[in-house]
Design an enzyme around this catalytic site. Structure first.
Site, PDB file in Angstrom:
ATOM      1  N   ASP A 120      -9.285 -13.396 -13.294  1.00 52.27           N
ATOM      2  CA  ASP A 120      -9.729 -14.366 -12.297  1.00 52.27           C
ATOM      3  C   ASP A 120     -10.662 -13.706 -11.282  1.00 52.27           C
ATOM      4  O   ASP A 120     -11.674 -14.292 -10.868  1.00 52.27           O
ATOM      5  CB  ASP A 120      -8.515 -14.980 -11.597  1.00 52.27           C
ATOM      6  N   ASP A 135     -27.095 -45.797 -12.493  1.00 54.26           N
ATOM      7  CA  ASP A 135     -26.785 -46.405 -13.787  1.00 54.26           C
ATOM      8  C   ASP A 135     -27.768 -47.542 -14.012  1.00 54.26           C
ATOM      9  O   ASP A 135     -28.582 -47.852 -13.131  1.00 54.26           O
ATOM     10  CB  ASP A 135     -25.329 -46.891 -13.851  1.00 54.26           C
ATOM     11  N   VAL A 180     -24.457 -39.602 -19.350  1.00 53.19           N
ATOM     12  CA  VAL A 180     -24.497 -40.866 -20.079  1.00 53.19           C
ATOM     13  C   VAL A 180     -23.771 -40.705 -21.407  1.00 53.19           C
ATOM     14  O   VAL A 180     -23.213 -39.650 -21.710  1.00 53.19           O
ATOM     15  CB  VAL A 180     -25.962 -41.349 -20.282  1.00 53.19           C
ATOM     16  N   VAL A 181     -23.797 -41.745 -22.213  1.00 51.71           N
ATOM     17  CA  VAL A 181     -23.053 -41.771 -23.467  1.00 51.71           C
ATOM     18  C   VAL A 181     -23.420 -40.572 -24.358  1.00 51.71           C
ATOM     19  O   VAL A 181     -24.558 -40.100 -24.348  1.00 51.71           O
ATOM     20  CB  VAL A 181     -23.299 -43.113 -24.202  1.00 51.71           C
ATOM     21  N   LYS A 228     -29.488 -39.630 -24.704  1.00 50.30           N
ATOM     22  CA  LYS A 228     -29.570 -38.535 -23.726  1.00 50.30           C
ATOM     23  C   LYS A 228     -31.016 -38.038 -23.585  1.00 50.30           C
ATOM     24  O   LYS A 228     -31.501 -37.818 -22.477  1.00 50.30           O
ATOM     25  CB  LYS A 228     -28.630 -37.382 -24.123  1.00 50.30           C
ATOM     26  N   SER A 255     -20.296 -32.559 -24.257  1.00 54.04           N
ATOM     27  CA  SER A 255     -19.177 -31.745 -24.751  1.00 54.04           C
ATOM     28  C   SER A 255     -19.484 -31.140 -26.111  1.00 54.04           C
ATOM     29  O   SER A 255     -18.754 -30.273 -26.573  1.00 54.04           O
ATOM     30  CB  SER A 255     -17.913 -32.605 -24.848  1.00 54.04           C
ATOM     31  N   HIS A 285     -20.770 -28.714 -18.566  1.00 56.43           N
ATOM     32  CA  HIS A 285     -19.691 -29.448 -19.224  1.00 56.43           C
ATOM     33  C   HIS A 285     -18.436 -29.479 -18.365  1.00 56.43           C
ATOM     34  O   HIS A 285     -17.736 -28.483 -18.213  1.00 56.43           O
ATOM     35  CB  HIS A 285     -19.389 -28.798 -20.589  1.00 56.43           C
ATOM     36  N   ASN A 311     -14.386 -25.905 -26.815  1.00 58.64           N
ATOM     37  CA  ASN A 311     -14.173 -26.765 -27.986  1.00 58.64           C
ATOM     38  C   ASN A 311     -14.344 -25.987 -29.289  1.00 58.64           C
ATOM     39  O   ASN A 311     -13.647 -26.255 -30.281  1.00 58.64           O
ATOM     40  CB  ASN A 311     -15.120 -27.956 -27.967  1.00 58.64           C
TER      41      ASN A 311
END
Length: 717
Positions: A297, A344, A401-402, A408, A430, A451, A501
């Site tokens: 840390d 938006d 956004v989506v 994007k 992601s 992210h 991920n």
């Protein structure tokens, strides 16, 4: 009277009052290392030999009092035997005892943080005066150990065993008003009045207006508890702590046992008992892992400070996309002081984003963390808009956004045209390649990934992902922005899945393979939760969202086809086709009902077994716990090793911290590579061979094999 490199003693010849001042040479803080303990011993001897001194003040020349022990010295100390560690603690304690036994009254002026050994120093004097801004406490259990400089002895005798147990077992810092209420300190004053108040109280003791000898006797004698009271306090505490901490956090329970064992003893006998408990905990693998976690840390924080020197200042931010994620990003930015524009394409989404931020603020008001007025001010710093009109003033934009590359890219090109030159633009993706998204930009040097993990307001990690053209200034600016939001940034190189991920999905792949081979998903969840994960893989898939997991799985399968491509149909494919997406639509591996508090309650659903059955040609089997554990954890270890070897992440420390903060890897195990060290690389390689027939997911790297042959570890002692 005495001058060292960590402390000095000066004497006011007129009043014959000595002052022991902690002032670590060349440092901004004071801490207890071997040198400081040695100098404290020497200073104590000089004070004891002096004539004519009427009293002692202990103070700090820094903004803090003493932050605690020097954790970097623990590795070498903890390598010693239990007997040697116990002997070391007793030798160190002689320095504190020498101060406590001086033939005149003593007092500490606590001007700032006094934790662990710092607070134990305060307890060694007869009295304590605390600044309103200071904090005291015992964080040792968060390192897998217990106080070792008399904390479990003096604190219970001052504030009562029950209060001391709570302080020590929880490991949280305590504020001034609480400390005064429980008599851990004798007065609390404004910082500018600390010196005068400390001197005044000491003079009262010198004049006989305060019975300092009685106070000292209270700390050096047995704990004042009758047999029935002792049984009630200690047995109740042990039962509660065992239930809370479990077998993986033994330090809190050991602290209670030590307090109980030393309760009827004198100070010196009780301190020796404490030393034995400290030594016992120092030799546990939990202490090894948690000390490593603390040092990791510090490494990550040091890097964050370095980025702050390079990054651009951020006075105005913007977020594109005002859903739950966009609202969460706007909330954490605004609540930490950076105003943000939320854009938006429709009012409904903007309302959703503002509602999300308002809900989070309302919870803070409910918890009394914020006043309604302050909450209103924070929400006022989130400016909803349907256009790019004010984007010429922003320093950084986060696109949320989506998760669709075409959408994007279109949005990124639009916003780049609307902002001023040099504005840093980051995508909260992601899984989509930062290098690919950068093809939509005229200035890819100003573009990178940022992210966030869901829920944004709770998850501490932010992955900062750079592409081949991203500038160092852009990386530093986004890392600094993440830090300003109270997040921990870890900088990673662009690759499919980035860091977290990419490492998580081999774990999922190992799990899917185990299910196909007959494992029971409920048993697997129990085994992994017993290992220390906050939730098992099936439950985690439900929380993440099966649709999200399916999509990211496809990205990773394309990126690493040799080991992550699905060669067989898996339960994730089936769940996705059945639109069983998890908590978001009430059914996944488990079905969900809302409890009285409005939270989703997990229930076992028999239909899940019916869906899994066709995938298990040999039917369900009672897979051994160890096999379950290894089949899930070994692919994760190998992928973490690959990320370090390929330079995806800067260090072993950052890799392990990313797993702990991003996906809840059990902190007391220190991370995947620390866990690998504990098992031993030779053993890991042997287990890889045992599971080799399941494919390249279990194929170790050449470097791992080399480490096994040479007996090397990721963390050097």
């Amino acid at each position: 009277m005495y001058q060292g490199k960590s402390l000095k003693v000066v004497v006011n010849s007129e009043e014959q009052i000595a002052e022991l001042i902690f002032d670590r040479e060349g440092e901004s803080i004071n801490k207890f290392d071997a040198r400081t303990v040695k100098e404290l011993s020497e200073a104590g001897a000089a004070l004891a030999a002096a004539t004519g001194i009427k009293g002692l003040i202990v103070s700090s020349a820094k903004d803090v009092f003493i932050v605690g022990a020097d954790i970097t010295e623990f590795g070498a100390i903890f390598e010693k035997s239990e007997e040697e560690i116990a002997a070391w603690t007793w030798e160190a304690n002689k320095a504190f005892i020498a101060i406590e036994d001086l033939p005149f009254p003593s007092i500490t002026a606590i001007n700032g943080i006094a934790l662990g050994g710092g607070f134990e120093m305060c307890l060694s004097t007869d009295y304590r005066v605390m600044a309103t801004t200071a904090q005291i406490g015992f964080p040792e259990v968060k390192l897998g150990i217990i106080p070792g400089f008399g904390g479990t002895v003096r604190c219970p005798r001052l504030i009562g065993a029950d209060n001391a147990i709570e302080w020590i077992a929880q490991g949280n810092p305590q504020k001034a008003e609480v400390a005064l209420k429980l008599h851990a300190v004798d007065a609390v004053v404004a910082p500018d009045k600390l010196k005068a108040a400390t001197l005044s109280l000491l003079k009262q003791a010198i004049a006989g207006q305060r019975d300092w000898k009685a106070r000292r006797a209270q700390k050096t004698g047995p704990l004042k508890l009758n047999q029935m009271e002792a049984m009630m306090v200690f047995e109740t505490a042990k039962g509660f702590i065992a239930g809370q901490g479990g077998k993986y956090y033994p330090a809190p329970l050991e602290a209670v046992k030590g307090i109980q064992k030393g309760a009827s003893k004198s100070r010196d006998e009780a301190i020796k008992i404490e030393g034995q408990g400290f030594a016992k905990m120092a030799k546990t693998w939990q202490a090894d892992a948690m000390v490593s976690l603390f040092l990791n840390d510090q490494i990550v924080k040091k890097k964050s400070k370095g980025y702050a020197k390079v990054g651009k200042p951020i006075k105005q931010a913007a977020v594109l996309g005002a859903g739950i994620m966009g609202g969460g990003i706007a909330y954490v930015s605004s609540v930490k002081g950076t105003p943000i524009i939320m854009k938006d394409i429709n009012d409904k989404q903007l309302d959703l984003g503002i509602t999300e931020a308002s809900k989070l603020l309302a919870k803070e008001v409910e918890r009394k963390k914020l006043t309604p007025g302050k909450a209103g001010e924070i929400i006022g710093h989130i400016r909803p808009t349907l256009n790019y009109g004010d984007f010429g003033t922003v320093d950084v934009v986060v696109e949320a956004v989506v998760e669709n590359p075409k959408i994007k890219k279109a949005v990124l090109a639009e916003v780049e045209a609307a902002v001023k030159p040099g504005t840093i633009i980051a995508s909260n993706t992601s899984s989509i390649s930062i290098e690919d998204l950068a093809t939509a930009m005229k200035h890819p040097e100003n573009f990178l990934g940022m992210h966030f993990f869901n829920p944004v307001h709770r998850m501490p990690l932010v992955e900062v992902i750079y592409g081949p053209q991203t500038s160092k200034e852009a990386i530093a600016t986004i890392a600094t922005y993440a830090s300003s939001m109270g997040k921990t940034p870890i900088v990673v190189k662009n690759c499919p899945g980035f860091l977290v991920n990419r490492i998580l999905f081999p774990y999922f792949a190992g799990w899917e393979c185990a299910l196909n081979d007959g494992a029971d998903f409920v048993k697997v969840d129990k085994v992994m939760e017993e290992f220390g994960w906050p939730m098992g893989p099936a439950y985690l898939e439900d929380v993440v969202g099966i649709d999200t997991s399916h999509h990211v799985g496809e990205v990773l399968a394309a990126g690493y086809p040799d080991r992550m491509a699905r060669t067989k149909r898996t339960i994730i494919d089936v769940m996705y086709e059945q639109k069983r997406f998890g908590q978001k639509n009430g059914i996944g591996f488990y079905k969900y009902e809302t409890d009285p508090k409005g939270k989703p309650k997990k229930l076992i659903d028999q239909s899940t077994y019916d869906l899994i059955k066709p995938l298990q040609p040999n039917g369900q089997v009672d897979m051994p716990d160890l096999e379950i554990l290894e089949r899930l954890m070994i692919p994760m270890i190998i992928e973490t090793a690959r990320c370090v070897e390929e330079g995806i992440v800067g260090s072993v420390a950052e890799a392990d911290m990313g797993l702990i903060m991003g996906i809840g890897f059990p902190p007391f195990r220190g991370g995947a590579l620390k866990y690998c060290d504990r098992m031993g690389m030779k053993y890991v390689i042997e287990r890889c061979a045992a599971y080799a027939h399941h494919g390249k997911l279990y194929e170790p790297t050449a470097r791992m094999k080399e480490m096994a042959a040479k007996g090397e570890t990721y963390y050097q002692k």
